[in-house]
Each structure stands twice: as structure tokens, then as C-alpha cells.
Design an enzyme around this catalytic site. Structure first.
Site, PDB file in Angstrom:
ATOM      1  N   LYS A 154      -6.269 -19.308 -34.374  1.00 36.39           N
ATOM      2  CA  LYS A 154      -7.622 -19.662 -34.795  1.00 36.39           C
ATOM      3  C   LYS A 154      -8.003 -18.796 -35.991  1.00 36.39           C
ATOM      4  O   LYS A 154      -7.856 -17.562 -35.948  1.00 36.39           O
ATOM      5  CB  LYS A 154      -8.605 -19.430 -33.643  1.00 36.39           C
ATOM      6  CG  LYS A 154      -8.385 -20.377 -32.471  1.00 36.39           C
ATOM      7  CD  LYS A 154      -8.805 -21.799 -32.830  1.00 36.39           C
ATOM      8  CE  LYS A 154      -8.874 -22.668 -31.581  1.00 36.39           C
ATOM      9  NZ  LYS A 154      -9.349 -24.041 -31.943  1.00 36.39           N
ATOM     10  N   ASP A 178      -5.826 -23.238 -37.065  1.00 37.98           N
ATOM     11  CA  ASP A 178      -7.024 -24.069 -36.881  1.00 37.98           C
ATOM     12  C   ASP A 178      -8.210 -23.311 -37.461  1.00 37.98           C
ATOM     13  O   ASP A 178      -8.615 -22.279 -36.932  1.00 37.98           O
ATOM     14  CB  ASP A 178      -7.227 -24.341 -35.389  1.00 37.98           C
ATOM     15  CG  ASP A 178      -8.351 -25.345 -35.129  1.00 37.98           C
ATOM     16  OD1 ASP A 178      -9.058 -25.719 -36.093  1.00 37.98           O
ATOM     17  OD2 ASP A 178      -8.518 -25.760 -33.968  1.00 37.98           O
ATOM     18  N   GLU A 204      -5.295 -27.309 -38.963  1.00 34.10           N
ATOM     19  CA  GLU A 204      -6.235 -28.176 -38.278  1.00 34.10           C
ATOM     20  C   GLU A 204      -7.638 -27.936 -38.831  1.00 34.10           C
ATOM     21  O   GLU A 204      -8.056 -26.790 -39.036  1.00 34.10           O
ATOM     22  CB  GLU A 204      -6.178 -27.840 -36.783  1.00 34.10           C
ATOM     23  CG  GLU A 204      -6.805 -28.881 -35.900  1.00 34.10           C
ATOM     24  CD  GLU A 204      -6.578 -28.565 -34.417  1.00 34.10           C
ATOM     25  OE1 GLU A 204      -5.440 -28.219 -34.027  1.00 34.10           O
ATOM     26  OE2 GLU A 204      -7.543 -28.656 -33.659  1.00 34.10           O
ATOM     27  N   ASP A 229      -9.753 -32.642 -36.379  1.00 35.65           N
ATOM     28  CA  ASP A 229     -10.234 -32.442 -35.006  1.00 35.65           C
ATOM     29  C   ASP A 229     -11.731 -32.776 -34.983  1.00 35.65           C
ATOM     30  O   ASP A 229     -12.121 -33.861 -34.560  1.00 35.65           O
ATOM     31  CB  ASP A 229      -9.942 -31.004 -34.546  1.00 35.65           C
ATOM     32  CG  ASP A 229     -10.387 -30.745 -33.112  1.00 35.65           C
ATOM     33  OD1 ASP A 229     -10.972 -31.651 -32.491  1.00 35.65           O
ATOM     34  OD2 ASP A 229     -10.174 -29.630 -32.601  1.00 35.65           O
ATOM     35  N   LYS A 251      -9.122 -35.455 -28.540  1.00 33.83           N
ATOM     36  CA  LYS A 251      -9.435 -34.711 -27.321  1.00 33.83           C
ATOM     37  C   LYS A 251     -10.095 -35.681 -26.356  1.00 33.83           C
ATOM     38  O   LYS A 251     -10.998 -36.429 -26.749  1.00 33.83           O
ATOM     39  CB  LYS A 251     -10.361 -33.531 -27.619  1.00 33.83           C
ATOM     40  CG  LYS A 251      -9.606 -32.393 -28.282  1.00 33.83           C
ATOM     41  CD  LYS A 251     -10.480 -31.190 -28.486  1.00 33.83           C
ATOM     42  CE  LYS A 251      -9.713 -30.096 -29.207  1.00 33.83           C
ATOM     43  NZ  LYS A 251     -10.623 -29.227 -29.959  1.00 33.83           N
TER      44      LYS A 251
HETATM   45 MG   LIG Z   1      -9.353 -27.699 -33.215  1.00 37.44          MG
END
Ligand SMILES: [Mg+2]
EC number: 5.1.1.-
Length: 336
Positions: A154, A178, A204, A229, A251
């Protein structure tokens, strides 16, 4: 048919920080659909970014109760259509019901969900393991705690490249990053030049979810493939992402469950985009559902339950080279 639900506070192993939020505990809602001796379980976490709370999810479920309990549906797809209006602004709640409906329906058929969908569980890609934002030292320590072939890092800090450079000194594993909307187009393009050399596979959501103009530039000039995303939430977003992203992260909670999730995956594939299913920090109820559809995917991010200090459920077990499903039909996860 009886609908019930229970709220759980899932304690996380480490404070989980990403570019737009930080948490130590994840609230989650586990839904149960029950008839005679068969029951199905589904799950959805809360999420401040998407405005999803336990209260608004429960309000939608109560509105839907007469519909689901009437039993005037046979397949999960039919139930999903019946909920289209009620859950319009709450796909998370719809996801929990949809997963429970799939678990119930496939248990009734005496089949595991992946068998019902004709999917080969040997084709499941290896999940990545996520490293949340922290000091560089702590991110290295978190990575060393779990030896894994693919890490998702992240980012969205003042020292993004430094973090990846430092992590790279300690492993040869594949990296994915991401940025959770934190970069500008210029930063994304510039960062991609070094990240590709550091063994990063894709990035991402580099830009804000609506920065489609910026994404045109990134799509054209980035040295790394880009995955949507936050820009790819519901079915109609798949087409919008085509030509701006190389891949989408579906998701189940954002989409409203497996039913629309499968349609999004098939649409993205038909447009030549790569697909991933990602997770929140769900318990093994939500994660096991993801594992059943994972043979369809190029990538999977289903480490959510591995990030929990305590999992209230048992389901799929995941090691770097093997995914083992629970015995018995359905999605098959169960509460402890
Ligand atoms: Mg993500």
C-alpha cells in the site's frame, strides 16, 4: 426461509493503513439464510470510503426481509434481481445476502460452488499478501513476518519509492502496489519508471476515482499496467474503465455479490482486460466465497482473513502453493 444476521468486530493483527483510511478493528456483518436443515452464510464489512455502516446495511436487510423470506425465488440470480431497487445504494448489504444465497443454493444442490460454476480449483492464482502503510522499518518487519511469493504494498505517502526500494532489499518476491487514489497522473507515470525496475507487476488505482482524463495519460505513458479498484465499482463501470486501465479489481462487496461480480469478470475478459477479485478484511466467510470464483481470474487478492488477529469463522485455508476448501457442499465456510 428465515433471514438473520450478526455483527462482529474483527480485531486486526496490525493497524491497517491505506491512503484514505486507518483501522485496528473491522466491523463486519454476517448474514444467514436458513430453511429446514440447510443454511447459507454471507458477509460484508463496513467501509467508510463507500459510506457503508452496520446501521445502513441492517436497514436495507430489514427492508428486504419480506422479499427474501417469502421464498418466491429459486436461484441467487433471481434473488439478486428482486433486491435491485432496495439495495441500489447499498451493494455491501446486497453482497452479504447474495453470498448467503449462493451458499444455501449450492448446498441444496449438493455441490461446492466452484463445481456448480464448472471451475477448476487447481487454476486458482496465488493470492498476494498485503502490507499496509507504516514506517519503512515496520513495513519491512511486517513483510518478514509472512514469507510470501507476492506482496501488495500500500502506497500514497511522501516516500513511496523509498518504501519499495527498501522492501526490495529484503525479498525477491513479486510486488504489486496500490496507491488508493493518492497520485497525480504525472507522479504515476514517473513512479512507474522506477517501480517496473523494482519488480512491480502492476499498480492499482494510482489516481482519484474520477480522474479519467489523467488515466488517459497514465494508460498511454505508464511503464506498468494499471488496475482499477475505486474507479470500478459496479457493472456499468467496466466499460468506462476499458481503454483507461489494463485490469479491474472486482470486489464482491462493491459490486453487490457474486452474481454481478461474475458478470463483471466475464465482461472485462471479453474486452481484453485482466481481472482480479480483491477483498476487504473479511472473515473466512467472505474470503471463502472469493476463493470459489478465483479460478476465473488472472490475479487474486484474498488475504483478508490472514490479516485478522481472530477469525470468527473457518473456511478456505491458503498457503503460497495450495488453497484447501472446507469439506462439504456450498461455499462451505462456517462460524466457529
Ligand atoms: Mg485497492
Amino acid at each position: 426461509m428465515k433471514l438473520s444476521y450478526q455483527v462482529y468486530d474483527l480485531p486486526l493483527k496490525h493497524t491497517f493503513t491505506i491512503a484514505h483510511q486507518s483501522r485496528d478493528v473491522q466491523d463486519t456483518l454476517i448474514v444467514k439464510l436458513e430453511e429446514d436443515d440447510i443454511y447459507g452464510l454471507g458477509e460484508s464489512t463496513t467501509n467508510p470510503f463507500y459510506g457503508m455502516t452496520i446501521e445502513n446495511m441492517i436497514a436495507c436487510l430489514e427492508e428486504f426481509r419480506p422479499v427474501v423470506e417469502s421464498g418466491n425465488w429459486e436461484t441467487p440470480e433471481q434473488l439478486w434481481e428482486l433486491g435491485r431497487g432496495i439495495f441500489r445504494n447499498n451493494p455491501f448489504a446486497q453482497c452479504a445476502v447474495d453470498l448467503a444465497a449462493w451458499d444455501f443454493f449450492t448446498k441444496k444442490q449438493g455441490k461446492k460452488l466452484y463445481e456448480y460454476l464448472n471451475l477448476d480449483p487447481r487454476k486458482i492464482p496465488t493470492t498476494n499478501f498485503t502490507i499496509g502503510i507504516d514506517t519503512v522499518e515496520k513495513m519491512v518487519a511486517k513483510m518478514k513476518e509472512v514469507d510470501w511469493p507476492i506482496y501488495k504494498i500500500k502506497l500514497g505517502t511522501e516516500q513511496d519509492l523509498e518504501i519499495v526500494r527498501e522492501l526490495r532489499k529484503h525479498t525477491n518476491s513479486i510486488f504489486r502496489i496500490d496507491a488508493n487514489c493518492a497520485w497525480t497522473a504525472e507522479q504515476a507515470i514517473r513512479n512507474s519508471e522506477e517501480l517496473v525496475k523494482l519488480g512491480v507487476e502492476f499498480m492499482e488505482q494510482p489516481l482519484g476515482k474520477d480522474d479519467l482524463e489523467g488515466m488517459k495519460e497514465v494508460f498511454k505513458y505508464s511503464k506498468l499496467p494499471a488496475m482499477a479498484d475505486e474507479s470500478c465499482i459496479v457493472e456499468s463501470d467496466v466499460k468506462k474503465c476499458h481503454g483507461l486501465f489494463h485490469a479491474i479489481n472486482v470486489k464482491l462487496v462493491k459490486a453487490g455479490g457474486i452474481t454481478p461480480g461474475l458478470r463483471m469478470i466475464h465482461e472485462a475478459k471479453s474486452l481484453g482486460m485482466k481481472t482480479m477479485v480483491g477483498c476487504m478484511t473479511e472473515s473466512s466467510v467472505g474470503i471463502t466465497a472469493i476463493a470459489h470464483i478465483a479460478p476465473l481470474l488472472d490475479y487474486v487478492d484474498m488475504d483478508g482473513a490472514m490479516l485478522l488477529a481472530k477469525d470468527p469463522a473457518r473456511g478456505v485455508t491458503i498457503t503460497p502453493d495450495k488453497v484447501t476448501f472446507p469439506d462439504g457442499p456450498g461455499i462451505g465456510a462456517d462460524l466457529l
